[in-house]
Scaffold this active site. Structure first.
Site, mmCIF file in Angstrom:
data_model
loop_
_atom_site.group_PDB
_atom_site.id
_atom_site.type_symbol
_atom_site.label_atom_id
_atom_site.label_comp_id
_atom_site.label_asym_id
_atom_site.label_seq_id
_atom_site.Cartn_x
_atom_site.Cartn_y
_atom_site.Cartn_z
ATOM 1 N N ASN A 297 -2.604 -1.795 -1.534
ATOM 2 C CA ASN A 297 -3.098 -1.759 -0.161
ATOM 3 C C ASN A 297 -3.864 -3.061 0.101
ATOM 4 O O ASN A 297 -4.996 -3.212 -0.323
ATOM 5 C CB ASN A 297 -4.021 -0.538 0.009
ATOM 6 C CG ASN A 297 -4.645 -0.480 1.395
ATOM 7 O OD1 ASN A 297 -4.227 -1.210 2.305
ATOM 8 N ND2 ASN A 297 -5.636 0.369 1.561
ATOM 9 N N GLU B 199 -8.882 9.387 -3.015
ATOM 10 C CA GLU B 199 -9.729 8.202 -2.953
ATOM 11 C C GLU B 199 -11.158 8.616 -2.635
ATOM 12 O O GLU B 199 -11.520 8.747 -1.447
ATOM 13 C CB GLU B 199 -9.225 7.244 -1.868
ATOM 14 C CG GLU B 199 -7.835 6.710 -2.132
ATOM 15 C CD GLU B 199 -7.663 5.302 -1.591
ATOM 16 O OE1 GLU B 199 -7.353 4.409 -2.368
ATOM 17 O OE2 GLU B 199 -7.872 5.104 -0.370
ATOM 18 N N LYS C 227 -4.969 -4.077 2.838
ATOM 19 C CA LYS C 227 -5.912 -3.923 3.970
ATOM 20 C C LYS C 227 -5.722 -5.096 4.952
ATOM 21 O O LYS C 227 -4.594 -5.566 5.092
ATOM 22 C CB LYS C 227 -7.346 -3.813 3.460
ATOM 23 C CG LYS C 227 -7.478 -2.774 2.337
ATOM 24 C CD LYS C 227 -8.877 -2.379 2.033
ATOM 25 C CE LYS C 227 -8.857 -1.377 0.901
ATOM 26 N NZ LYS C 227 -10.150 -0.737 0.688
ATOM 27 N N SER D 262 -11.532 1.315 -6.611
ATOM 28 C CA SER D 262 -11.994 0.369 -7.640
ATOM 29 C C SER D 262 -11.135 0.368 -8.900
ATOM 30 O O SER D 262 -11.647 0.251 -10.017
ATOM 31 C CB SER D 262 -13.468 0.635 -7.985
ATOM 32 O OG SER D 262 -14.273 0.395 -6.858
ATOM 33 N N HIS E 176 -6.185 6.730 5.737
ATOM 34 C CA HIS E 176 -7.103 5.994 4.861
ATOM 35 C C HIS E 176 -8.533 6.164 5.375
ATOM 36 O O HIS E 176 -8.764 6.213 6.582
ATOM 37 C CB HIS E 176 -6.716 4.512 4.810
ATOM 38 C CG HIS E 176 -7.459 3.764 3.741
ATOM 39 N ND1 HIS E 176 -8.753 3.342 3.916
ATOM 40 C CD2 HIS E 176 -7.113 3.428 2.472
ATOM 41 C CE1 HIS E 176 -9.163 2.755 2.791
ATOM 42 N NE2 HIS E 176 -8.185 2.800 1.904
ATOM 43 N N GLY F 76 -13.742 0.132 -2.819
ATOM 44 C CA GLY F 76 -14.262 -1.216 -2.610
ATOM 45 C C GLY F 76 -15.652 -1.458 -3.183
ATOM 46 O O GLY F 76 -16.290 -2.451 -2.848
ATOM 47 N N GLU G 77 -10.893 4.198 5.756
ATOM 48 C CA GLU G 77 -11.353 3.170 6.702
ATOM 49 C C GLU G 77 -10.846 3.474 8.112
ATOM 50 O O GLU G 77 -11.523 3.176 9.098
ATOM 51 C CB GLU G 77 -10.908 1.776 6.217
ATOM 52 C CG GLU G 77 -11.742 1.333 5.013
ATOM 53 C CD GLU G 77 -11.022 0.437 4.027
ATOM 54 O OE1 GLU G 77 -9.956 -0.104 4.363
ATOM 55 O OE2 GLU G 77 -11.527 0.297 2.894
HETATM 56 P P1 PGA Z 1 -10.261 -0.622 -3.743
HETATM 57 O O1 PGA Z 1 -9.593 0.073 -2.467
HETATM 58 O O2 PGA Z 1 -9.233 -0.625 -4.841
HETATM 59 O O3 PGA Z 1 -10.634 -1.990 -3.285
HETATM 60 O O4 PGA Z 1 -11.446 0.226 -4.107
HETATM 61 C C1 PGA Z 1 -8.740 1.172 -2.586
HETATM 62 C C2 PGA Z 1 -8.298 1.612 -1.222
HETATM 63 O O5 PGA Z 1 -9.095 1.593 -0.284
HETATM 64 O O6 PGA Z 1 -7.131 1.992 -1.020
#
Ligand code: PGA
Length: 219
Positions: free
Chosen positions: A8, A141, A10, A179, A91, A147, A93
């Site tokens: 992903n 998640e 983003k 992460s 997601h 993140g 976000e």
């Molecule tokens: P990250 O994000 O690996 O940077 O923690 C995962 C995600 O949001 O899909």
């Protein structure tokens, strides 16, 4: 069973040149790996450049209508016509910044499936699992792990995986995201029993991302 690795990206990277560099580096680095499906999910604007090049491509969202007066949106049939196969939906976000509700996500799942695409539904709570889970991939998640560099403990992740399977059905593939890096990737598969990974930040560092894939499929 094969593990699925989803990248992903983003809203990254900031330029097309950099997107090309990352994509080509990863493509080359994993050309001999046939056992692990890898799905790259770049921002919408980069999608047409990366489809039909021998890699599986996903989008990071899609609208719940196929066409019409919905300024700024992108529909599942548009994605399908480009050669996209997967769509990340719900997601955290999008739930946080765009106020996507479970209802809206449910409509998106339906629209995406009607176009013949596979939804990758992100959840951090069991209540976000829809009644019908046919054809879904679910990514667990946990919010605190996204993140932050603080990945979920294997114990907690495993408990959640079992609870998701119980609610969604054994047949639904469950991925872990939050992460993930080349150090911890393998244990989510081998110890916590996940069927794949959803990788954010580390998927933009091509060497690290290739290491994640290699650590999951070899060793
Ligand atoms: P990250 O994000 O690996 O940077 O923690 C995962 C995600 O949001 O899909």
């Amino acid at each position: 069973m094969k593990s699925i690795i989803v990248a992903n990206w983003k809203m990254n990277p900031a330029t097309l040149n950099e997107a090309r560099r990352i994509f080509n580096f990863v493509k080359k680095g994993i050309r001999n790996i046939k056992s692990t499906p890898v799905i790259i999910c770049p921002p919408f604007v980069y999608l047409p450049l990366f489809t039909n090049l021998g890699m599986q491509i996903g989008a990071q969202d899609a609208f719940f209508k196929d066409e019409g007066a919905y300024t700024g949106e992108v529909s599942p049939s548009m994605l399908k016509s480009l050669g996209v196969s997967y769509v990340i939906l719900g997601h955290s976000e999008r739930r946080q910044y765009f106020k996507e509700s479970n209802e809206m996500v449910k409509d998106k799942i339906k629209a995406v499936q009607q176009s013949g695409l596979t939804p990758i539904l992100c959840i951090d709570k069991l209540s976000q699992i829809p009644q019908s889970t046919k054809g879904l991939i679910i990514a667990y998640e946990p919010l605190f792990a996204i993140g932050t560099g603080q990945a979920c403990s294997l114990d907690r992740a495993k408990k959640m995986r079992l609870a998701i399977k119980k609610k969604a059905g054994e047949r639904v593939p469950v991925l872990y995201g939050g992460s993930v890096n080349s150090e911890n990737a393998r244990s989510y598969i081998k110890e916590a029993g996940f069927q794949g990974l959803l990788v954010g930040g580390a998927s933009l560092k091509p060497k690290e991302f290739i290491d994640i894939i290699k650590n999951v499929c070899y060793r």
